[in-house]
Design an enzyme around this catalytic site. Structure first.
Site, PDB file in Angstrom:
ATOM      1  N   GLY A  63       0.875  -1.174   0.000  1.00  0.00           N
ATOM      2  CA  GLY A  63       0.000   0.000   0.000  1.00  0.00           C
ATOM      3  C   GLY A  63       0.905   1.213   0.000  1.00  0.00           C
ATOM      4  O   GLY A  63       1.789   1.320  -0.844  1.00  0.00           O
ATOM      5  N   GLU A  64       0.703   2.074   0.945  1.00  0.00           N
ATOM      6  CA  GLU A  64       1.519   3.289   1.019  1.00  0.00           C
ATOM      7  C   GLU A  64       2.036   3.419   2.456  1.00  0.00           C
ATOM      8  O   GLU A  64       1.259   3.644   3.379  1.00  0.00           O
ATOM      9  CB  GLU A  64       0.650   4.486   0.594  1.00  0.00           C
ATOM     10  CG  GLU A  64       1.355   5.788   0.662  1.00  0.00           C
ATOM     11  CD  GLU A  64       2.739   5.748   0.030  1.00  0.00           C
ATOM     12  OE1 GLU A  64       2.849   5.446  -1.169  1.00  0.00           O
ATOM     13  OE2 GLU A  64       3.710   5.980   0.765  1.00  0.00           O
ATOM     14  N   SER A  65       3.347   3.241   2.588  1.00  0.00           N
ATOM     15  CA  SER A  65       3.920   3.172   3.941  1.00  0.00           C
ATOM     16  C   SER A  65       3.733   4.469   4.719  1.00  0.00           C
ATOM     17  O   SER A  65       3.566   4.440   5.945  1.00  0.00           O
ATOM     18  CB  SER A  65       5.395   2.790   3.875  1.00  0.00           C
ATOM     19  OG  SER A  65       6.119   3.727   3.110  1.00  0.00           O
ATOM     20  N   CYS A  95       6.119  -5.213   0.398  1.00  0.00           N
ATOM     21  CA  CYS A  95       6.211  -3.901  -0.234  1.00  0.00           C
ATOM     22  C   CYS A  95       6.164  -2.795   0.827  1.00  0.00           C
ATOM     23  O   CYS A  95       7.126  -2.633   1.565  1.00  0.00           O
ATOM     24  CB  CYS A  95       5.146  -3.783  -1.306  1.00  0.00           C
ATOM     25  SG  CYS A  95       5.586  -2.561  -2.527  1.00  0.00           S
ATOM     26  N   ARG A 124      12.536   3.885  -0.731  1.00  0.00           N
ATOM     27  CA  ARG A 124      11.154   3.903  -1.222  1.00  0.00           C
ATOM     28  C   ARG A 124      11.130   4.224  -2.706  1.00  0.00           C
ATOM     29  O   ARG A 124      11.854   5.116  -3.161  1.00  0.00           O
ATOM     30  CB  ARG A 124      10.318   4.956  -0.477  1.00  0.00           C
ATOM     31  CG  ARG A 124       9.894   4.534   0.905  1.00  0.00           C
ATOM     32  CD  ARG A 124       9.024   5.603   1.549  1.00  0.00           C
ATOM     33  NE  ARG A 124       7.788   5.797   0.843  1.00  0.00           N
ATOM     34  CZ  ARG A 124       7.300   6.988   0.494  1.00  0.00           C
ATOM     35  NH1 ARG A 124       7.933   8.094   0.799  1.00  0.00           N
ATOM     36  NH2 ARG A 124       6.152   7.066  -0.145  1.00  0.00           N
ATOM     37  N   ILE A 152       5.281  -3.217  -7.539  1.00  0.00           N
ATOM     38  CA  ILE A 152       4.541  -1.969  -7.771  1.00  0.00           C
ATOM     39  C   ILE A 152       5.165  -0.864  -6.914  1.00  0.00           C
ATOM     40  O   ILE A 152       5.075  -0.912  -5.687  1.00  0.00           O
ATOM     41  CB  ILE A 152       3.049  -2.132  -7.406  1.00  0.00           C
ATOM     42  CG1 ILE A 152       2.421  -3.306  -8.165  1.00  0.00           C
ATOM     43  CG2 ILE A 152       2.294  -0.823  -7.692  1.00  0.00           C
ATOM     44  CD1 ILE A 152       1.017  -3.672  -7.692  1.00  0.00           C
ATOM     45  N   ARG A 153       5.812   0.083  -7.562  1.00  0.00           N
ATOM     46  CA  ARG A 153       6.513   1.152  -6.823  1.00  0.00           C
ATOM     47  C   ARG A 153       7.253   0.566  -5.616  1.00  0.00           C
ATOM     48  O   ARG A 153       7.114   1.016  -4.478  1.00  0.00           O
ATOM     49  CB  ARG A 153       5.553   2.270  -6.398  1.00  0.00           C
ATOM     50  CG  ARG A 153       4.994   3.049  -7.583  1.00  0.00           C
ATOM     51  CD  ARG A 153       4.104   4.200  -7.160  1.00  0.00           C
ATOM     52  NE  ARG A 153       2.901   3.764  -6.493  1.00  0.00           N
ATOM     53  CZ  ARG A 153       1.850   3.209  -7.099  1.00  0.00           C
ATOM     54  NH1 ARG A 153       1.869   3.037  -8.402  1.00  0.00           N
ATOM     55  NH2 ARG A 153       0.804   2.840  -6.408  1.00  0.00           N
ATOM     56  N   HIS A 188       4.640  -8.066  -4.389  1.00  0.00           N
ATOM     57  CA  HIS A 188       3.292  -8.374  -3.878  1.00  0.00           C
ATOM     58  C   HIS A 188       2.964  -9.849  -4.096  1.00  0.00           C
ATOM     59  O   HIS A 188       2.341 -10.191  -5.101  1.00  0.00           O
ATOM     60  CB  HIS A 188       2.261  -7.529  -4.627  1.00  0.00           C
ATOM     61  CG  HIS A 188       2.150  -6.121  -4.167  1.00  0.00           C
ATOM     62  ND1 HIS A 188       1.156  -5.672  -3.333  1.00  0.00           N
ATOM     63  CD2 HIS A 188       2.928  -5.047  -4.425  1.00  0.00           C
ATOM     64  CE1 HIS A 188       1.305  -4.394  -3.091  1.00  0.00           C
ATOM     65  NE2 HIS A 188       2.380  -3.979  -3.745  1.00  0.00           N
ATOM     66  N   GLU A 190       0.769 -11.592  -2.883  1.00  0.00           N
ATOM     67  CA  GLU A 190      -0.663 -11.893  -2.736  1.00  0.00           C
ATOM     68  C   GLU A 190      -1.427 -11.652  -4.042  1.00  0.00           C
ATOM     69  O   GLU A 190      -2.584 -12.034  -4.149  1.00  0.00           O
ATOM     70  CB  GLU A 190      -1.265 -11.049  -1.597  1.00  0.00           C
ATOM     71  CG  GLU A 190      -1.579  -9.592  -1.912  1.00  0.00           C
ATOM     72  CD  GLU A 190      -0.353  -8.692  -2.027  1.00  0.00           C
ATOM     73  OE1 GLU A 190       0.791  -9.197  -1.949  1.00  0.00           O
ATOM     74  OE2 GLU A 190      -0.538  -7.477  -2.222  1.00  0.00           O
TER      75      GLU A 190
HETATM   76  N1  GLN Z   1       5.840   3.005  -2.630  1.00  0.00           N
HETATM   77  C1  GLN Z   1       5.029   2.527  -1.559  1.00  0.00           C
HETATM   78  C2  GLN Z   1       5.496   3.065  -0.218  1.00  0.00           C
HETATM   79  O1  GLN Z   1       6.361   3.838  -0.161  1.00  0.00           O
HETATM   80  C3  GLN Z   1       5.028   1.021  -1.515  1.00  0.00           C
HETATM   81  C4  GLN Z   1       4.316   0.495  -2.723  1.00  0.00           C
HETATM   82  C5  GLN Z   1       3.575  -0.776  -2.491  1.00  0.00           C
HETATM   83  O2  GLN Z   1       3.358  -1.219  -1.357  1.00  0.00           O
HETATM   84  N2  GLN Z   1       3.113  -1.331  -3.575  1.00  0.00           N
HETATM   85  O3  GLN Z   1       4.965   2.709   0.786  1.00  0.00           O
END
Ligand code: GLN
Length: 207
Positions: A63-65, A95, A124, A152-153, A188, A190
């Site tokens: 997700g987004e940390s 991630c 990140r 993903i990112r 990921h 999952e």
């Molecule tokens: N770029 C996201 C972060 O900094 C991580 C991306 C992800 O969990 N797919 O948290």
């Protein structure tokens, strides 16, 4: 006892009783829950400190940390969860979950917090804009066939501490690593039907 079905006592049977919480403040938590339940674990969603009761392990999803860090703080969950993790609650971070577990985070937000659980330096979004997301087949220690990994990112692992075991690399860079009670993936696991990494994590849980 005599009314136990045969096979009780082998690890496969014991594993069925595991309760693995999934942090569900933000991000890709529901698919983790599905993978774990597919493997016979109970996988309650974790949003408050009460939800930590009775867990054998926890998954920190992608997700987004920075958002997760903020919600962990505002919900009051951060300190209780950190306490359980320091007491040895096993964790599987993917991630953003990897970022939350790492000791050193580069290109983080200045107020971003983490759990300092595994001796890693991660950057990140370190794969850069050209490679915002990509998929590769990985050779993973402990799996006989390749694991299809979706990035993903993703965080880029720049340093791995001496006590950290590398289970998979992509282009030489660690992407799946573990220490005593903490397993983290830059990708990921999952997002495909392949539940083998969740199974490996369940297999790693000891009493
Ligand atoms: N770029 C996201 C972060 O900094 C991580 C991306 C992800 O969990 N797919 O948290």
């Amino acid at each position: 006892t005599s009314d136990m079905p045969s096979g009780v006592g082998d690890t496969r049977t014991l594993r069925v009783g595991r309760t693995v919480g999934v942090l569900a403040l933000q991000g890709a938590f529901d698919v983790h829950r599905q993978r774990l339940e597919q493997l016979g674990a109970t996988a309650p969603l974790v949003r408050t400190a009460n939800d930590l009761d009775g867990l054998d392990a926890i998954v920190l999803p992608g997700g987004e940390s920075t958002t997760m860090s903020r919600l962990l703080t505002t919900s009051g969950l951060f300190d209780d969860l950190k306490g359980r993790l320091i007491d040895g609650l096993p964790v599987f971070g993917t991630c953003a979950g990897m970022i939350l577990c790492a000791t050193d985070v580069l290109d983080g937000r200045h107020d971003q917090r983490g759990f300092d659980l595994i001796d890693l330096t991660v950057r990140r979004n370190g794969y850069g804009r050209q490679l915002d997301s990509f998929e590769v087949d990985l050779d993973v220690d402990g799996l006989s066939d390749a694991f299809h990994a979706v990035f993903i990112r993703a965080p880029f692992v720049e340093r791995v501490g001496p006590d950290v075991e590398v289970l998979a690399r992509h282009d030489g860079v660690p992407v799946l690593v573990r220490s005593a009670r903490c397993t983290v993936a830059a990708f990921h696991p999952e997002l495909t039907d392949d539940a083998r990494l969740h199974q490996l994590f369940l297999d790693s849980l000891t009493d």
